[in-house]
Write an enzyme that holds these catalytic residues in place. Structure first.
Site, PDB file in Angstrom:
ATOM      1  N   ALA B  65       0.825  -1.212   0.000  1.00 43.83           N
ATOM      2  CA  ALA B  65       0.000   0.000   0.000  1.00 43.83           C
ATOM      3  C   ALA B  65       0.857   1.259   0.000  1.00 43.83           C
ATOM      4  CB  ALA B  65      -0.944  -0.005   1.198  1.00 43.83           C
ATOM      5  N   THR B  66       2.035   1.185   0.613  1.00 38.83           N
ATOM      6  CA  THR B  66       2.907   2.365   0.630  1.00 38.83           C
ATOM      7  C   THR B  66       3.306   2.738  -0.795  1.00 38.83           C
ATOM      8  OG1 THR B  66       3.753   1.956   2.835  1.00 38.83           O
ATOM      9  CG2 THR B  66       5.152   3.228   1.374  1.00 38.83           C
ATOM     10  N   GLN B 174      -6.775  -0.823   5.152  1.00 37.77           N
ATOM     11  CA  GLN B 174      -7.405  -1.339   6.368  1.00 37.77           C
ATOM     12  C   GLN B 174      -8.870  -1.693   6.154  1.00 37.77           C
ATOM     13  OE1 GLN B 174      -5.636  -1.805   8.974  1.00 37.77           O
ATOM     14  NE2 GLN B 174      -3.854  -0.532   8.632  1.00 37.77           N
ATOM     15  N   SER B 194      -3.459  -3.524   0.369  1.00 31.50           N
ATOM     16  CA  SER B 194      -2.303  -4.230   0.899  1.00 31.50           C
ATOM     17  C   SER B 194      -2.682  -5.683   1.156  1.00 31.50           C
ATOM     18  CB  SER B 194      -1.877  -3.556   2.206  1.00 31.50           C
ATOM     19  OG  SER B 194      -0.802  -4.259   2.748  1.00 31.50           O
ATOM     20  N   HIS B 196      -0.894  -7.897   3.233  1.00 32.56           N
ATOM     21  CA  HIS B 196      -0.611  -8.442   4.567  1.00 32.56           C
ATOM     22  C   HIS B 196      -1.593  -7.972   5.635  1.00 32.56           C
ATOM     23  CE1 HIS B 196       1.436  -5.217   6.985  1.00 32.56           C
ATOM     24  NE2 HIS B 196       1.394  -4.639   5.812  1.00 32.56           N
ATOM     25  N   THR B 234       9.475  -7.454 -13.361  1.00 29.50           N
ATOM     26  CA  THR B 234       8.922  -8.808 -13.466  1.00 29.50           C
ATOM     27  C   THR B 234       7.896  -9.043 -12.369  1.00 29.50           C
ATOM     28  OG1 THR B 234      10.964  -9.630 -14.417  1.00 29.50           O
ATOM     29  CG2 THR B 234       9.514 -11.260 -13.417  1.00 29.50           C
ATOM     30  N   CYS B 319      -2.687  -8.011  21.266  1.00 28.69           N
ATOM     31  CA  CYS B 319      -2.273  -6.651  21.562  1.00 28.69           C
ATOM     32  C   CYS B 319      -1.113  -6.268  20.660  1.00 28.69           C
ATOM     33  CB  CYS B 319      -1.847  -6.574  23.008  1.00 28.69           C
ATOM     34  SG  CYS B 319      -1.063  -5.042  23.406  1.00 28.69           S
TER      35      CYS B 319
END
Lengths: 100, 397
Positions: B65-66, B174, B194, B196, B234, B319
């Site tokens: 996403a960055t 998100q 994203s 992950h 690639t 957490c």
């Protein structure tokens, strides 16, 4: 079209999936797949439409093959024990870094 | 969960063939290895497109996403730089959006950082007032990564659509796979995703770039012209396949996952609130339930972190991260410095269990109580002294 699965076929698949789910070493995956298997088969049990039932059964069969492979991989690489898995769940019983 | 997520075992399984046997380059058109890989990549693209209601040709794979945010914000601004010089974003965006904007302002662009209301939501009137004839892009995130605040993307999309030539970008890293997102219904022109965050692999993400009507942007990476020329290089077949499978599962499991995290976050809040007083929830209570941000008053933030860090590590539980810097997101919400300092972010996701939430709650309650017992501030508050009325500078001598 394939004929809808019998009650016995579904029950067999359920037991096989549940058994496989329980063989995950990682606490989180094991719990998730056990819970999810129960949910999925509860839905299958409730389904009355034979066509829908056949698809759901087919999906569950496919998923079992995926789970079997994943569980083996997880047994090889996964499963470091979490503090939450230990029997004495009280915070004061768990050693923290720096404790001797 | 918003920090990161473990890879779903089903995602790993889908990726395995492309790491073990199927090593073809999806761009090799002359042999079966290439075709197999290309088919797998295109199927992944379709699964991602389906998750956000897009056409699969509109999906560009990136490294995360960055990169998508950088590519979109800088790309759109630079392509239109001759006519348009203005970009609108909010103060609570992710760092990569804010920093891309900062870079653009060095290049002579004018950036408006919209304030948010106390609940973290953008005021639509303020947004509309900020749009100018030379505005190129409005970039507002869908779900905040620190507070879980959900922006009214559909309404924002409608406001932006009224102004011709202004593009609407949303950072949905998100949001996608957790809450329903539809690019057409919400009038979204550009989107960052994203893998992950949706139980896929790290190091891969995607950008949605609308083709009808066409949104044009200048690519950051030049080369062989892959991905419609926007992102040469690639293709990383195993990663893309992983992201595709993660998106497919996320779509199937969205309802179940949402119900699960809702139950867990209610458990967390009731448990903590029942035993600890002076706990403030940061951000809109109607936000995404998988992200709960709490501030514990009169507890020195860093000590809380130190005490809890070990526990989170040893339990590997729900957490998650909290930074030592007072959060700029919380300060934008109007939180006082000390409250921003004592905030903790709890991420809960598909694989979090009730036992883990119970476990974390017990530790939080124990730690906060212990730290407050040691705290002179807490003692003063118990005696009824108003902390804000004390002139601390005199006490130093």
């Amino acid at each position: 079209m394939a004929s809808p699965p019998t009650k016995q076929m579904i029950l067999q698949l359920y037991h096989a999936t549940l058994k496989t789910s329980k063989t995950f070493s990682s606490y989180n995956f094991r719990n998730y797949f056990v819970d999810r298997t129960k949910d999925v088969f509860r839905d299958i049990q409730k389904e009355n439409d034979p066509a829908r039932l056949t698809t759901m059964y087919g999906d569950a069969v496919k998923e079992l093959t995926v789970l079997r492979r994943s569980a083996i991989l997880n047994q090889i690489y996964g499963g470091w024990k979490l503090a939450v898995e230990e029997t004495p769940k009280k915070p004061e019983d768990i050693l923290q870094r720096g404790d001797t | 969960m918003q920090a990161t997520t473990p890879m779903d075992p089903r995602v790993v399984d889908a990726m395995m063939p492309y790491m073990v046997d199927q090593y073809g380059n999806p761009h090799s058109r002359t042999h079966a290895y290439g075709w197999e890989a290309e088919m797998a990549v295109e199927e992944a693209r379709k699964n991602i497109a389906d998750l956000i209601g897009a056409d699969s040709k509109d999906i560009i794979f990136t490294s995360g996403a960055t990169e998508s945010n950088n590519m979109i914000i800088k790309g759109v601004a630079r392509f239109h730089k001759d006519k348009k010089k203005h970009i609108i974003t909010t103060q609570t965006e992710h760092k990569c959006v804010l920093d891309s904007c900062r870079k653009l302002s060095e290049e002579g662009f004018d950036i408006t950082y919209l304030p948010v209301q106390q609940n973290g939501v953008v005021d639509l009137d303020v947004l509309e007032a900020a749009i100018r004839p030379d505005t190129a892009l409005v970039s507002i995130m869908a779900v905040n990564n620190e507070t879980g605040v959900v922006q009214p993307i559909k309404e924002i999309g409608a406001v932006v659509r009224k102004h011709r030539g202004v593009y609407f970008h949303t950072d949905a890293a998100q949001a996608a796979g957790k809450i329903p997102v539809d690019v057409n219904e919400m009038n979204i022109d550009l989107m960052s995703l994203s893998a992950h965050k949706i139980y896929g692999p790290k190091g891969v993400g995607a950008a949605y770039v609308r083709r009808r009507p066409r949104v044009r942007l200048e690519p950051i990476i030049s080369g062989g012209g892959q991905e419609r020329g926007l992102r040469s290089g690639t293709l990383a077949t195993p990663l893309f396949v992983g992201m595709g499978e993660a998106a497919r599962i996320a779509k199937l499991e969205m309802q179940r996952d949402y119900a699960h995290v809702t139950r867990l976050s209610q458990l967390l809040l009731t448990k903590i609130n029942s035993q600890v007083e002076n706990v403030v929830r940061n951000g809109h209570a109607e936000g995404y339930p998988g992200c709960v941000n709490l501030s514990f008053s009169y507890v020195e933030g860093e000590s809380l972190l130190m005490a809890l860090k070990d526990i989170a590590l040893s339990s590997g539980s729900a957490c998650t991260s909290a930074s030592l810097e007072p959060s700029y997101v919380l300060r934008a919400l109007g939180a006082a410095e000390d409250m921003a300092h004592s905030s903790l972010r709890f991420g809960m996701g598909r694989f979090t269990t009730e036992a883990e939430v119970d476990f974390v709650c017990e530790h939080i309650i124990k730690t906060v109580t212990r730290l407050r017992e040691m705290s002179p501030l807490w003692e003063m508050v118990q005696e009824g002294i108003d902390i804000n009325s004390i002139d601390w500078s005199q006490a130093q001598h």
